[in-house]
Design a protein around this motif. Structure first.
Motif, PDB file in Angstrom:
ATOM      1  N   VAL A 190      40.655  -4.458  26.255  1.00 40.35           N
ATOM      2  CA  VAL A 190      39.219  -4.682  26.183  1.00 40.35           C
ATOM      3  C   VAL A 190      38.569  -4.202  27.470  1.00 40.35           C
ATOM      4  CG1 VAL A 190      39.379  -6.634  24.603  1.00 40.35           C
ATOM      5  CG2 VAL A 190      39.372  -7.051  27.081  1.00 40.35           C
ATOM      6  N   TYR A 191      37.345  -3.725  27.314  1.00 40.44           N
ATOM      7  CA  TYR A 191      36.511  -3.354  28.452  1.00 40.44           C
ATOM      8  C   TYR A 191      35.392  -4.377  28.524  1.00 40.44           C
ATOM      9  CZ  TYR A 191      33.206  -0.648  31.301  1.00 40.44           C
ATOM     10  OH  TYR A 191      32.331  -0.227  32.276  1.00 40.44           O
ATOM     11  N   ILE A 192      35.313  -5.097  29.630  1.00 39.30           N
ATOM     12  CA  ILE A 192      34.306  -6.139  29.794  1.00 39.30           C
ATOM     13  C   ILE A 192      33.095  -5.533  30.480  1.00 39.30           C
ATOM     14  CG2 ILE A 192      33.771  -8.351  30.883  1.00 39.30           C
ATOM     15  CD1 ILE A 192      36.723  -9.094  30.567  1.00 39.30           C
ATOM     16  N   ALA A 193      31.979  -5.511  29.760  1.00 40.47           N
ATOM     17  CA  ALA A 193      30.764  -4.848  30.239  1.00 40.47           C
ATOM     18  C   ALA A 193      29.573  -5.796  30.168  1.00 40.47           C
ATOM     19  CB  ALA A 193      30.497  -3.596  29.411  1.00 40.47           C
ATOM     20  N   THR A 194      29.811  -7.049  30.504  1.00 42.89           N
ATOM     21  CA  THR A 194      28.789  -8.092  30.458  1.00 42.89           C
ATOM     22  C   THR A 194      28.293  -8.374  31.880  1.00 42.89           C
ATOM     23  OG1 THR A 194      30.577  -9.701  30.579  1.00 42.89           O
ATOM     24  CG2 THR A 194      29.747  -9.158  28.385  1.00 42.89           C
ATOM     25  N   PRO A 195      27.291  -9.251  32.065  1.00 40.28           N
ATOM     26  CA  PRO A 195      26.834  -9.589  33.413  1.00 40.28           C
ATOM     27  C   PRO A 195      27.943 -10.192  34.283  1.00 40.28           C
ATOM     28  CG  PRO A 195      25.178 -10.222  31.815  1.00 40.28           C
ATOM     29  CD  PRO A 195      26.386  -9.802  31.025  1.00 40.28           C
ATOM     30  N   HIS A 196      27.756 -10.080  35.609  1.00 47.76           N
ATOM     31  CA  HIS A 196      28.760 -10.521  36.586  1.00 47.76           C
ATOM     32  C   HIS A 196      29.299 -11.921  36.310  1.00 47.76           C
ATOM     33  CE1 HIS A 196      26.918  -7.260  38.606  1.00 47.76           C
ATOM     34  NE2 HIS A 196      26.216  -7.894  39.501  1.00 47.76           N
ATOM     35  N   THR A 197      28.393 -12.832  35.975  1.00 50.42           N
ATOM     36  CA  THR A 197      28.759 -14.239  35.900  1.00 50.42           C
ATOM     37  C   THR A 197      29.793 -14.542  34.825  1.00 50.42           C
ATOM     38  OG1 THR A 197      26.767 -14.523  34.556  1.00 50.42           O
ATOM     39  CG2 THR A 197      26.618 -15.138  36.874  1.00 50.42           C
ATOM     40  N   SER A 198      29.949 -13.639  33.865  1.00 49.15           N
ATOM     41  CA  SER A 198      30.894 -13.891  32.770  1.00 49.15           C
ATOM     42  C   SER A 198      32.211 -13.139  32.930  1.00 49.15           C
ATOM     43  CB  SER A 198      30.256 -13.504  31.426  1.00 49.15           C
ATOM     44  OG  SER A 198      29.919 -12.123  31.420  1.00 49.15           O
TER      45      SER A 198
ATOM     46  N   ALA B 266      10.800  -6.583  38.642  1.00 44.67           N
ATOM     47  CA  ALA B 266      10.715  -7.976  39.086  1.00 44.67           C
ATOM     48  C   ALA B 266      11.411  -8.939  38.135  1.00 44.67           C
ATOM     49  CB  ALA B 266       9.250  -8.375  39.255  1.00 44.67           C
ATOM     50  N   ASP B 267      11.529  -8.580  36.858  1.00 41.07           N
ATOM     51  CA  ASP B 267      12.156  -9.475  35.880  1.00 41.07           C
ATOM     52  C   ASP B 267      13.633  -9.151  35.644  1.00 41.07           C
ATOM     53  OD1 ASP B 267      11.775  -7.060  34.612  1.00 41.07           O
ATOM     54  OD2 ASP B 267      10.931  -7.904  32.772  1.00 41.07           O
ATOM     55  N   HIS B 268      14.199  -8.250  36.444  1.00 38.78           N
ATOM     56  CA  HIS B 268      15.603  -7.863  36.278  1.00 38.78           C
ATOM     57  C   HIS B 268      16.517  -9.004  36.711  1.00 38.78           C
ATOM     58  CE1 HIS B 268      19.334  -5.530  36.622  1.00 38.78           C
ATOM     59  NE2 HIS B 268      18.723  -4.595  35.914  1.00 38.78           N
ATOM     60  N   MET B 269      17.689  -9.072  36.074  1.00 46.38           N
ATOM     61  CA  MET B 269      18.618 -10.170  36.386  1.00 46.38           C
ATOM     62  C   MET B 269      19.117 -10.119  37.832  1.00 46.38           C
ATOM     63  SD  MET B 269      22.219  -9.248  34.503  1.00 46.38           S
ATOM     64  CE  MET B 269      23.330  -8.005  35.174  1.00 46.38           C
ATOM     65  N   LEU B 270      19.006  -8.963  38.506  1.00 43.25           N
ATOM     66  CA  LEU B 270      19.450  -8.881  39.890  1.00 43.25           C
ATOM     67  C   LEU B 270      18.595  -9.724  40.830  1.00 43.25           C
ATOM     68  CD1 LEU B 270      20.447  -5.130  40.317  1.00 43.25           C
ATOM     69  CD2 LEU B 270      21.934  -7.109  40.056  1.00 43.25           C
ATOM     70  N   TRP B 271      17.424 -10.147  40.386  1.00 41.82           N
ATOM     71  CA  TRP B 271      16.588 -11.032  41.186  1.00 41.82           C
ATOM     72  C   TRP B 271      16.844 -12.500  40.859  1.00 41.82           C
ATOM     73  CZ3 TRP B 271      14.735  -8.962  45.291  1.00 41.82           C
ATOM     74  CH2 TRP B 271      14.273  -7.638  45.308  1.00 41.82           C
ATOM     75  N   ARG B 272      17.780 -12.779  39.946  1.00 42.80           N
ATOM     76  CA  ARG B 272      17.989 -14.158  39.479  1.00 42.80           C
ATOM     77  C   ARG B 272      19.279 -14.731  40.047  1.00 42.80           C
ATOM     78  NH1 ARG B 272      17.700 -13.300  33.169  1.00 42.80           N
ATOM     79  NH2 ARG B 272      18.358 -15.499  33.210  1.00 42.80           N
ATOM     80  N   PRO B 273      19.192 -15.754  40.884  1.00 42.14           N
ATOM     81  CA  PRO B 273      20.410 -16.333  41.463  1.00 42.14           C
ATOM     82  C   PRO B 273      21.365 -16.912  40.424  1.00 42.14           C
ATOM     83  CG  PRO B 273      18.462 -17.627  42.051  1.00 42.14           C
ATOM     84  CD  PRO B 273      17.971 -16.378  41.418  1.00 42.14           C
ATOM     85  N   GLU B 274      20.824 -17.431  39.318  1.00 40.97           N
ATOM     86  CA  GLU B 274      21.712 -17.994  38.293  1.00 40.97           C
ATOM     87  C   GLU B 274      22.538 -16.923  37.600  1.00 40.97           C
ATOM     88  OE1 GLU B 274      17.786 -17.249  36.099  1.00 40.97           O
ATOM     89  OE2 GLU B 274      18.468 -17.813  38.121  1.00 40.97           O
ATOM     90  N   MET B 275      22.174 -15.639  37.791  1.00 42.04           N
ATOM     91  CA  MET B 275      22.936 -14.525  37.236  1.00 42.04           C
ATOM     92  C   MET B 275      23.743 -13.800  38.313  1.00 42.04           C
ATOM     93  SD  MET B 275      22.382 -14.671  34.042  1.00 42.04           S
ATOM     94  CE  MET B 275      23.121 -13.124  33.529  1.00 42.04           C
TER      95      MET B 275
ATOM     96  N   PHE C  34      25.300 -22.233  40.418  1.00 44.34           N
ATOM     97  CA  PHE C  34      26.518 -22.759  39.790  1.00 44.34           C
ATOM     98  C   PHE C  34      27.647 -22.962  40.798  1.00 44.34           C
ATOM     99  CE2 PHE C  34      26.071 -18.180  39.120  1.00 44.34           C
ATOM    100  CZ  PHE C  34      27.196 -17.686  39.770  1.00 44.34           C
ATOM    101  N   GLU C  35      27.451 -22.559  42.053  1.00 40.59           N
ATOM    102  CA  GLU C  35      28.461 -22.760  43.092  1.00 40.59           C
ATOM    103  C   GLU C  35      28.247 -24.058  43.874  1.00 40.59           C
ATOM    104  OE1 GLU C  35      29.836 -18.402  44.560  1.00 40.59           O
ATOM    105  OE2 GLU C  35      27.771 -18.928  45.083  1.00 40.59           O
TER     106      GLU C  35
END
Length: 320
Positions: free
Chosen positions: A65-73, A156-165, A318-319
């Motif tokens: 499998v190739y995992i291509a989801t956001p970092h947190t997962s 501004a709405d990109h997930m890279l600005w979101r600490p929870e991501m 989450f940390e």
């Protein structure tokens, strides 16, 4: 024939699927995404059966499998796939911390499966050509690496600005420079960092690193513009890997004796086909670790990022 399952159907997944079309003995046979409509559209374009549930895909006959989801997962999905006997190629960063990565590597050892971080640069023809050229016409051991990139175009709405991501520039852009420094200079010994935070994530970071083999100066950012070349310094000369060095196609070697050598090696496909071909060869060879992107290499990269985040005070919700 290596049968691939795709976990996630975003932009990087598209590039990987495009690359697979250039890999012999590889085929995309299964696709999963949280949004089934998106998975359906992806499969219509690239092939593969769509699975409504991830567990069903992992129970299918895919080899890897190739995992291509956001970092947190990444870590969670990698452990899940390894536990049911699938080889895992995981998009960078392989995890958001060394602690998370260690849980993945433990699962890979426990289940006897191949795990590799999908760090693409060392598999590009230019990067391999540069290594081969320096072996034949050396400049001595590289003792300095300067690399970075900053992109002010992140919405501004990109997930890279979101600490929870697990947002910020270090894990997204900075991990590439961490790779280059570790690849040429070895394990990390000391990290110093200056930077700026915005909304709980690193908007810009400037990192000085002492490695076993030398010094690195790295930077990354989400709100400034910065070029994407890299410099490698050695006693007998220096190398410039031209923009964008993480998709390397051109380099210039400046020898101390005045010679200048230009290297060009265009890529084919999306560029991700090279890492996919390498991973498939490892499976066919019964290997459990890449000799190029080793587990120790991935740990060293995240050791650098962990230290930089700590120095800036970046702690994800989450940390806590």
């Amino acid at each position: 024939m290596i049968r691939w399952g795709m976990i996630g159907c975003g932009n990087i997944a598209r590039r990987f699927a495009q690359g697979l079309e250039h890999v012999a003995d590889a085929t995309l046979t299964a696709v999963w995404n949280r949004n089934t409509d998106k998975a359906d559209a992806f499969a219509r374009e690239f092939g593969g059966a769509v699975y409504a549930e991830l567990e069903a895909l992992l129970r299918s006959d895919v080899d890897a499998v190739y995992i291509a989801t956001p970092h947190t997962s990444h870590a969670r999905l990698a452990v899940q796939a390894l536990a049911v006997g699938k080889h895992v190629l995981c998009e960078k960063p392989a995890a958001i911390s060394v602690a998370e990565l260690d849980s993945v590597l433990a699962a890979a050892r426990e289940h006897g499966k191949l795990f590799m971080e999908a760090m693409k640069p060392p598999f590009y023809p230019l990067y391999r050509k540069l290594r081969d050229h320096l072996a034949a016409d050396p400049i001595g051991p590289v003792g300095f690496v300067r690399a970075g990139f900053a992109n002010p175009g992140v919405p501004a709405d990109h997930m890279l600005w979101r600490p929870e991501m697990a947002g910020g520039s270090l894990l997204d852009i900075g991990i590439y420079s961490a790779f280059l420094a570790v690849d040429w200079l070895g394990p990390v010994q000391e990290v110093q960092v200056l930077g700026r935070l915005h909304g709980g994530v690193d908007a810009f970071a400037s990192v000085n690193v002492r490695h076993e083999g030398g010094i690195a100066q790295l930077y990354c950012g989400l709100d400034l513009a910065g070029s994407g070349d890299a410099l490698l310094g050695a006693p007998g000369g220096h190398i410039v890997i031209h923009e964008k060095w993480w998709n390397p196609v051109r380099a210039t070697i400046h020898y101390a004796d005045g010679r200048k050598v230009e290297l060009d090696a265009p890529m084919i496909g999306s560029g991700l086909n090279y890492e996919a071909a390498h991973f498939g060869a490892l499976i066919e060879g019964g290997m459990l670790e890449s000799p190029i992107v080793t587990h120790a290499h991935s740990r060293s990269m995240l050791t650098l990022i962990d230290a930089a985040r700590a120095g800036l005070g970046v702690v994800y919700p989450f940390e806590v």
